[in-house]
Design a protein around this motif. Sequence first.
Motif, PDB file in Angstrom:
ATOM      1  N   ARG A  52       9.555   3.204  -2.987  1.00  0.00           N
ATOM      2  CA  ARG A  52       9.824   1.876  -3.534  1.00  0.00           C
ATOM      3  C   ARG A  52      10.744   1.059  -2.627  1.00  0.00           C
ATOM      4  NH1 ARG A  52       6.277   3.392  -5.780  1.00  0.00           N
ATOM      5  NH2 ARG A  52       5.900   3.795  -7.971  1.00  0.00           N
TER       6      ARG A  52
ATOM      7  N   LEU B 192       1.112   5.603  -6.967  1.00  0.00           N
ATOM      8  CA  LEU B 192       0.277   4.425  -7.193  1.00  0.00           C
ATOM      9  C   LEU B 192      -1.133   4.890  -7.550  1.00  0.00           C
ATOM     10  CD1 LEU B 192       1.203   1.960  -4.322  1.00  0.00           C
ATOM     11  CD2 LEU B 192       2.145   2.117  -6.593  1.00  0.00           C
TER      12      LEU B 192
ATOM     13  N   ASN C 146      -0.040   6.003   9.372  1.00  0.00           N
ATOM     14  CA  ASN C 146       0.809   5.088   8.620  1.00  0.00           C
ATOM     15  C   ASN C 146       1.518   4.106   9.545  1.00  0.00           C
ATOM     16  OD1 ASN C 146       0.103   6.213   6.214  1.00  0.00           O
ATOM     17  ND2 ASN C 146       1.923   7.496   6.031  1.00  0.00           N
TER      18      ASN C 146
ATOM     19  N   THR D 255       3.413   9.497   9.494  1.00  0.00           N
ATOM     20  CA  THR D 255       2.199   9.934  10.186  1.00  0.00           C
ATOM     21  C   THR D 255       1.752   8.815  11.125  1.00  0.00           C
ATOM     22  OG1 THR D 255       0.724   9.021   8.507  1.00  0.00           O
ATOM     23  CG2 THR D 255       1.462  11.259   8.173  1.00  0.00           C
TER      24      THR D 255
ATOM     25  N   TYR E  14      -4.662   3.513   1.809  1.00  0.00           N
ATOM     26  CA  TYR E  14      -5.889   2.747   1.866  1.00  0.00           C
ATOM     27  C   TYR E  14      -6.899   3.387   2.799  1.00  0.00           C
ATOM     28  CZ  TYR E  14      -3.962  -0.710  -1.162  1.00  0.00           C
ATOM     29  OH  TYR E  14      -3.455  -1.321  -2.254  1.00  0.00           O
TER      30      TYR E  14
ATOM     31  N   VAL F  37       5.985   7.930   4.905  1.00  0.00           N
ATOM     32  CA  VAL F  37       5.835   9.201   5.614  1.00  0.00           C
ATOM     33  C   VAL F  37       5.356   8.909   7.039  1.00  0.00           C
ATOM     34  CG1 VAL F  37       4.588  11.375   5.672  1.00  0.00           C
ATOM     35  CG2 VAL F  37       5.353  10.442   3.506  1.00  0.00           C
TER      36      VAL F  37
ATOM     37  N   GLY G 137      10.137  12.687 -12.028  1.00  0.00           N
ATOM     38  CA  GLY G 137      10.532  12.270 -10.692  1.00  0.00           C
ATOM     39  C   GLY G 137       9.388  11.845  -9.796  1.00  0.00           C
ATOM     40  N   PHE G 138       8.192  11.662 -10.360  1.00  0.00           N
ATOM     41  CA  PHE G 138       7.068  11.207  -9.530  1.00  0.00           C
ATOM     42  C   PHE G 138       6.405   9.999 -10.178  1.00  0.00           C
ATOM     43  CE2 PHE G 138       7.558  15.618  -8.342  1.00  0.00           C
ATOM     44  CZ  PHE G 138       7.544  15.529  -6.970  1.00  0.00           C
TER      45      PHE G 138
ATOM     46  N   PRO H 143       0.805  -1.231   0.000  1.00  0.00           N
ATOM     47  CA  PRO H 143       0.000   0.000   0.000  1.00  0.00           C
ATOM     48  C   PRO H 143       0.836   1.279   0.000  1.00  0.00           C
ATOM     49  CG  PRO H 143      -0.869  -1.540   1.594  1.00  0.00           C
ATOM     50  CD  PRO H 143       0.368  -2.154   1.052  1.00  0.00           C
ATOM     51  N   PHE H 144       2.077   1.189   0.450  1.00  0.00           N
ATOM     52  CA  PHE H 144       2.892   2.397   0.554  1.00  0.00           C
ATOM     53  C   PHE H 144       3.824   2.553  -0.644  1.00  0.00           C
ATOM     54  CE2 PHE H 144       1.542   1.138   4.689  1.00  0.00           C
ATOM     55  CZ  PHE H 144       1.111   2.327   5.243  1.00  0.00           C
ATOM     56  N   GLY H 145       3.690   1.679  -1.621  1.00  0.00           N
ATOM     57  CA  GLY H 145       4.507   1.802  -2.822  1.00  0.00           C
ATOM     58  C   GLY H 145       5.814   1.017  -2.759  1.00  0.00           C
TER      59      GLY H 145
ATOM     60  N   ARG I  53       7.500  14.624   6.193  1.00  0.00           N
ATOM     61  CA  ARG I  53       6.368  14.814   5.290  1.00  0.00           C
ATOM     62  C   ARG I  53       6.733  15.485   3.975  1.00  0.00           C
ATOM     63  NH1 ARG I  53       1.201  15.251   8.740  1.00  0.00           N
ATOM     64  NH2 ARG I  53       1.973  14.191  10.557  1.00  0.00           N
TER      65      ARG I  53
ATOM     66  N   SER J 219      10.996  10.967  -3.917  1.00  0.00           N
ATOM     67  CA  SER J 219       9.696  10.410  -3.541  1.00  0.00           C
ATOM     68  C   SER J 219       9.556   8.978  -4.038  1.00  0.00           C
ATOM     69  CB  SER J 219       8.581  11.271  -4.123  1.00  0.00           C
ATOM     70  OG  SER J 219       8.587  11.204  -5.526  1.00  0.00           O
ATOM     71  N   VAL J 220       9.963   8.737  -5.279  1.00  0.00           N
ATOM     72  CA  VAL J 220       9.844   7.392  -5.832  1.00  0.00           C
ATOM     73  C   VAL J 220      10.827   6.458  -5.137  1.00  0.00           C
ATOM     74  CG1 VAL J 220       9.993   6.004  -7.919  1.00  0.00           C
ATOM     75  CG2 VAL J 220       9.127   8.321  -8.049  1.00  0.00           C
TER      76      VAL J 220
ATOM     77  N   TYR K 271       0.951  12.497  -6.342  1.00  0.00           N
ATOM     78  CA  TYR K 271       0.846  11.784  -5.070  1.00  0.00           C
ATOM     79  C   TYR K 271      -0.198  10.670  -5.162  1.00  0.00           C
ATOM     80  CZ  TYR K 271       3.012  16.111  -3.534  1.00  0.00           C
ATOM     81  OH  TYR K 271       3.831  17.190  -3.401  1.00  0.00           O
TER      82      TYR K 271
ATOM     83  N   PRO L  72       8.125  13.292   0.141  1.00  0.00           N
ATOM     84  CA  PRO L  72       7.401  12.922  -1.083  1.00  0.00           C
ATOM     85  C   PRO L  72       7.187  14.075  -2.049  1.00  0.00           C
ATOM     86  CG  PRO L  72       6.258  12.131   0.845  1.00  0.00           C
ATOM     87  CD  PRO L  72       7.314  13.042   1.334  1.00  0.00           C
ATOM     88  N   THR L  73       7.444  15.308  -1.634  1.00  0.00           N
ATOM     89  CA  THR L  73       7.272  16.419  -2.570  1.00  0.00           C
ATOM     90  C   THR L  73       8.507  16.600  -3.452  1.00  0.00           C
ATOM     91  OG1 THR L  73       8.182  18.086  -1.093  1.00  0.00           O
ATOM     92  CG2 THR L  73       5.840  17.628  -0.875  1.00  0.00           C
ATOM     93  N   LEU L  74       9.589  15.882  -3.145  1.00  0.00           N
ATOM     94  CA  LEU L  74      10.816  16.016  -3.929  1.00  0.00           C
ATOM     95  C   LEU L  74      10.790  15.028  -5.091  1.00  0.00           C
ATOM     96  CD1 LEU L  74      13.327  15.986  -0.946  1.00  0.00           C
ATOM     97  CD2 LEU L  74      12.374  17.980  -2.080  1.00  0.00           C
ATOM     98  N   PRO L  75      11.080  15.505  -6.306  1.00  0.00           N
ATOM     99  CA  PRO L  75      11.111  14.562  -7.425  1.00  0.00           C
ATOM    100  C   PRO L  75      12.197  13.503  -7.219  1.00  0.00           C
ATOM    101  CG  PRO L  75      11.831  16.763  -8.113  1.00  0.00           C
ATOM    102  CD  PRO L  75      11.339  16.888  -6.716  1.00  0.00           C
ATOM    103  N   HIS L  76      11.971  12.330  -7.689  1.00  0.00           N
ATOM    104  CA  HIS L  76      12.863  11.178  -7.605  1.00  0.00           C
ATOM    105  C   HIS L  76      13.038  10.648  -6.191  1.00  0.00           C
ATOM    106  CE1 HIS L  76      13.694  11.144 -11.801  1.00  0.00           C
ATOM    107  NE2 HIS L  76      13.945  12.439 -11.769  1.00  0.00           N
TER     108      HIS L  76
END
Lengths: 320, 315
Positions: free
Chosen positions: A162, B196, A172, A169, B124, A167, B192-193, A72-74, A148, A157-158, B275, A151-155
């Motif tokens: 992965r 899912l 989570n 919270t 979820y 994050v 870069g994003f 669920p979190f990628g 937090r 975040s992925v 996101y 995830p706003t940073l490109p790459h």
Amino acid sequence: MGARAWGVGFTRGPLRAVAHRAGHGYKRDVGDNGVGFGEGFRRILETWNDPRIGERIDRLSRANLNAFGFDPFGYSPDYLKRVLPAVAVFYRHYFRVETHHIDRVPTEGRALFVANHSGQLPVDGAMIGTSLLLDLEPPRILRAMVERWVPTLPHASVFMSRCGQVVGTPENCRALLEDDEAILVFPEGSAGISKTYDRRYQLQRFGYGFMRLALEMKAPIIPVAVVGAEEQAVSLYDWRAAARLVGAPAFPITPLTPLLGPLGILPMPVKYHLLFGEPLTFVGDPNDEDGRVGRHVRHVKNAIRGLIEEGLRVRKGVFS
Amino acid sequence: MSQVVLVTGISGRFGRLLTRHLHRTHTVLGIDRRPFPEAPRDVTLYRDDIRSRKTEDVFRTHRIDTVIHLNVMHNPREMGEGAHRFNLVGTRQILEHCERYHVQKLIVLSTANLYGAGPDTQRYLAEDAPLLGGSRSALGRDLVELDMLCSAFFWQHPEVETAILRPVHIVGTVLNGPSNYLRLPRLPVLWGFDPLLQLIHEEDVCAAVLAAMTPGARGVFNVAGPPSVPLTEVVRRTGKPRVVVPHLLWGPLMKRMFSAGLWSFPADQLDHLRYSCMVDDSRVRRELRFTPAYDLDATLEPFRGGPPGAASRRS
């Protein structure tokens, strides 16, 4: 520091052969201190091409993955398999991570890893996670909690999602523990990672959230001490005004800043020691007043402090 | 005597699809401002605005058992007074009619986008998660308010069995953001994003609406299709080329192009390319015994490859 700090240990001389023959299962002789350039390069290539790293990823639990191999979190073990050789090179040959008491780590069930945070860049989290993948038997994925804004940073975040990072919270954390995952938190937060060199190995104020979470989810806490990361980037001064200007949590000035600018915070090749403590179980009301929860938090803090002292005792120098 | 079903917004792509499933077994009435030329003969169509007096006449003259409320503008070109009034005033009137004329069942098609995609969106999301998707646009706020309006109605009027469906990105012949996106000849992704995504085929949404019509089904239901998969994997499976765009440049440009009618992907759904926002659909699977019939490849079948431009012109 002299030659002793730079290039000794049982990686050189007759002891090395003994260590090699004893062959701690998967773990080979620790560190690359004192080997020639060619030999060092050969070892890096060997790690890079090590098929056993991929095999260890294949052995990870796939219980929480969907039909396409994502959780669920990628998080995706297939992605992790592709990047782990590169991380392993850093783990074995750059930071030469040495683990202590890794046999104390529970290999299944929910667990909350609590560690000290240091080093300006969050390499410590990556190294703890890698240690569970490379040095624990059977390997286990550790889900580190990140800020937090990551995830706003490109790459980034992925990459972070992965590789199984999430994050941080409360929802989570709860969801992950519910799924019997192991998660890693740094209760000091950015106060820990961006502290200046004069306060090295001094634990900053711990947040209480992790303890309330552990009480609520009935998750054992595994204290972890990271020794070495403090010296990877020596922050002489935290320039707050500049940090506010660029929106970063800190703006450390290191001895290398005049030379390298912002790259002065890149980690130096210090040696990492990771020390794992006995799992601690707490019982109580997660919504209790701060005073009572604080007693449990101090217990964890003392455990980590003890491990840090042990780590400082056993290490021979900053770089060895 | 078959059940009488009133479908608001029957002339939309989804309304037509649903009608084809319903009209043989139910007496179908429809209200829409738009024409429905190839409507089945046994469907009675009223070309009216749902806010008009005539709509109340439809309720007055027929004994309506079920109302399926689809008449909500999700992606208007210009966001102004018009769409705001249409969505909120229209829905409020429909709710009032349902109460006054003793409708037994009300099904509202909301959307899972309401949860909002953000950097710290929890994973979820269950039905009780806060609806944060409205913070970015006026339309989003309206749709959240609409959903809340229906939820309040559900609590205040237990005599009307209300089911609110919140499906994830619906794809198919419908003219919504995700489908228009997939119809583009080249699929833009943000540099870069790779969030899912959860997609659902429109036929599966139909099936969920039909499942919600069974007596006893009430409450809010997230509806999802095949398991979540990264956007790049979706793009790969369509076989279309992908264009990587930096999001800083992308956002403002896309908004202009969308409002000028040059671009069919609504700008306020941009966050979903950046996101993740995924819902927990266990409730609908458990309580309505709904299982999606289309897997990911079948869901993406209409968007596969094809000559560039041929499909996108439709929108």
